[in-house]
Scaffold this motif. Structure first.
Motif, PDB file in Angstrom:
ATOM      1  N   HIS A   1      62.510  67.401  42.087  1.00  0.00           N
ATOM      2  CA  HIS A   1      62.911  68.584  41.308  1.00  0.00           C
ATOM      3  C   HIS A   1      64.171  69.220  41.900  1.00  0.00           C
ATOM      4  N   LEU A   2      64.285  69.198  43.213  1.00  0.00           N
ATOM      5  CA  LEU A   2      65.525  69.712  43.834  1.00  0.00           C
ATOM      6  C   LEU A   2      66.713  68.836  43.436  1.00  0.00           C
ATOM      7  N   TYR A   3      66.487  67.527  43.338  1.00  0.00           N
ATOM      8  CA  TYR A   3      67.563  66.647  42.844  1.00  0.00           C
ATOM      9  C   TYR A   3      67.952  67.063  41.427  1.00  0.00           C
ATOM     10  N   LYS A   4      66.936  67.360  40.627  1.00  0.00           N
ATOM     11  CA  LYS A   4      67.210  67.760  39.242  1.00  0.00           C
ATOM     12  C   LYS A   4      68.048  69.043  39.214  1.00  0.00           C
ATOM     13  N   ILE A   5      67.714  70.001  40.072  1.00  0.00           N
ATOM     14  CA  ILE A   5      68.497  71.237  40.112  1.00  0.00           C
ATOM     15  C   ILE A   5      69.933  70.933  40.559  1.00  0.00           C
ATOM     16  N   GLY A   6      70.089  70.069  41.547  1.00  0.00           N
ATOM     17  CA  GLY A   6      71.429  69.661  41.990  1.00  0.00           C
ATOM     18  C   GLY A   6      72.208  69.046  40.836  1.00  0.00           C
ATOM     19  N   ASN A   7      71.527  68.213  40.083  1.00  0.00           N
ATOM     20  CA  ASN A   7      72.131  67.582  38.908  1.00  0.00           C
ATOM     21  C   ASN A   7      72.555  68.638  37.885  1.00  0.00           C
TER      22      ASN A   7
END
Ligand SMILES: NC(=O)c1ccc[n+]([C@@H]2O[C@H](COP(=O)([O-])OP(=O)(O)OC[C@H]3O[C@@H](n4cnc5c(N)ncnc54)[C@H](OP(=O)(O)O)[C@@H]3O)[C@@H](O)[C@H]2O)c1
Ligand SMILES: NC(=O)c1ccc[n+]([C@@H]2O[C@H](COP(=O)([O-])OP(=O)(O)OC[C@H]3O[C@@H](n4cnc5c(N)ncnc54)[C@H](OP(=O)(O)O)[C@@H]3O)[C@@H](O)[C@H]2O)c1
Lengths: 231, 231
Positions: free
Chosen positions: B154-160
């Motif tokens: 989910h943190l990757y998704k926010i970064g994206n």
């Protein structure tokens, strides 16, 4: 031959120094940022010091072209007299951990094309991936990096704590951690999501919350809510 | 020859089926969990269905040895008549992404040594890492896995999202993401932490908060606080 002066002795300066030492076209000098009484001349001066002293340190440098290595400091925060630039490596550096420079994205910024090309040559002397990135874009990248690097690492730490508290070896999680990070090279992170939050599996979520301390519960709840909201 | 019956057609069942097909010592059968009128006999029956229907599906099976593949369901939640077990693979499976079974930790549980050894033989027919894990330990592992896998993703998704909103290619973050995950194979996650939170760099933290939406801000604040508290 490009003469590079490195100011600082921390994580980034140490790795950079070792990398430039191996680059044939680079003549590398290094000094501490604590003693700036005698500053050698150089084609490029790289200030690799803590963000909040970049302005102060740069104000004492009379060399021609001065750059910093920070993701969050603007080009114009440099207070040297002559040309300014940024040599930001989008990677996490720790003294104890070797770094493969060929994998690092170099995010470069300069005030004119000549300077930019010099920075590019410098980056390519130790690396392979060069991006032209404005101060505004770099700010974005840096905050995104905090999420995918610092915050992710903190989740690893919590995973480690939970394992330790329950006598399970943390190493059992390493393949999962690796796969999670590699998966998004092929899938959009949104599509890669699995687990109880996205499945809205409230029974499992409640069981998990019962196993956690207050701080862990708070983080668990907020990330679960955010996943479920699609935010 | 071990005859294995796989019940289910989802992510896990699909990957397992393809893996067992290649294993010479395994005779693999697969049926849907939606139609259980005619259930073939098998040495091991693997139920790979959604957690909350494992009990129901298992209650309809009269085969000898029935196992589920869930990280969060207890062995005793199986409601088949005869022997029970767990065949939990600590990895994230998506239909579209190939899996290297040699890297997967198999977390096995059974009611007696004979059954355990059968599960172990089965795991080693497609993989290499086998752990004997109790239902209590598996619960711990599963909640830790939610942190290092689902929440990390989910943190990757926010970064994206942050990159997309600001016209920066997300791919620029991939080397950092990879390095962050590999670093902890050598460093304790606590010692691997870098960034504005651990440095208590409040100026950068405030700058970052200004770039984020409400939901992102909430997550940023809580994880920063938790890093700073050493929790
Ligand atoms: N570490 C990373 O992962 C990373 C990644 C990309 C970019 N960066 C950026 O690279 C730069 C350096 O980071 P780092 O991780 O190498 O930091 P670091 O390991 O903490 O080193 C900081 C350096 O700054 C010096 N310094 C601190 N306070 C000073 C002061 N008041 N006056 C003079 N010098 C002072 C330190 O000298 P002493 O040793 O004498 O204290 C040290 O040489 C920062 O701009 C950072 O944002 C870091
Ligand atoms: N995915 C992972 O990363 C992962 C990792 C480790 C363990 N596991 C565990 O493995 C098991 C399966 O997970 P999965 O990811 O493969 O799930 P999935 O892809 O969602 O597949 C779920 C399966 O369960 C069936 N099912 C759902 N509701 C049903 C019902 N009411 N009656 C009968 N069958 C029903 C589905 O049938 P239909 O297709 O007809 O709906 C499908 O075959 C779970 O226990 C999970 O916790 C998953």
């Amino acid at each position: 031959m490009i003469t590079v002066l490195l100011i600082g002795k921390g994580n980034v300066a140490t790795h950079l120094y070792n990398a430039f030492l191996k680059a044939e076209a680079i003549n590398i000098l290094q000094i501490s940022s604590r003693n700036l009484s005698k500053i050698p001349k150089a084609d490029i001066t790289i200030i690799a010091v803590s963000d909040d002293v970049i302005a102060e340190v740069s104000s004492k440098i009379k060399n021609n072209f001065v750059v910093h290595t920070s993701g969050s400091v603007r080009l114009n925060d440099l207070k040297n007299k002559y040309n300014k630039g940024v040599f930001y490596m989008l990677q996490t550096f720790s003294i104890d951990k070797e770094i493969d420079f060929s994998e690092i994205p170099f995010c470069l910024e300069a005030e004119n094309e000549k300077d930019y090309n010099l920075l590019k040559t410098l980056a390519l002397s130790i690396g392979q991936k060069v991006y032209s990135i404005s101060s505004k874009q770099r700010k974005t990248i840096h905050v995104a990096a905090v999420f995918v690097n610092n915050f992710t690492n903190h989740l690893y730490k919590i995973g480690n704590d939970i394992c330790k508290q329950n006598n399970v070896p943390f190493e059992i999680l390493l393949p999962l951690i690796k796969e999670t990070s590699l998966k998004i090279e092929q899938l959009d992170p949104k599509n890669a999501q699995t687990g109880p939050a996205i499945r809205k599996d409230q029974k499992t979520i409640n069981n998990h919350l019962n196993l956690l301390n207050d701080d862990q519960q708070e983080i668990y709840k907020i990330l679960t809510k955010s996943i479920q909201n699609g935010n």
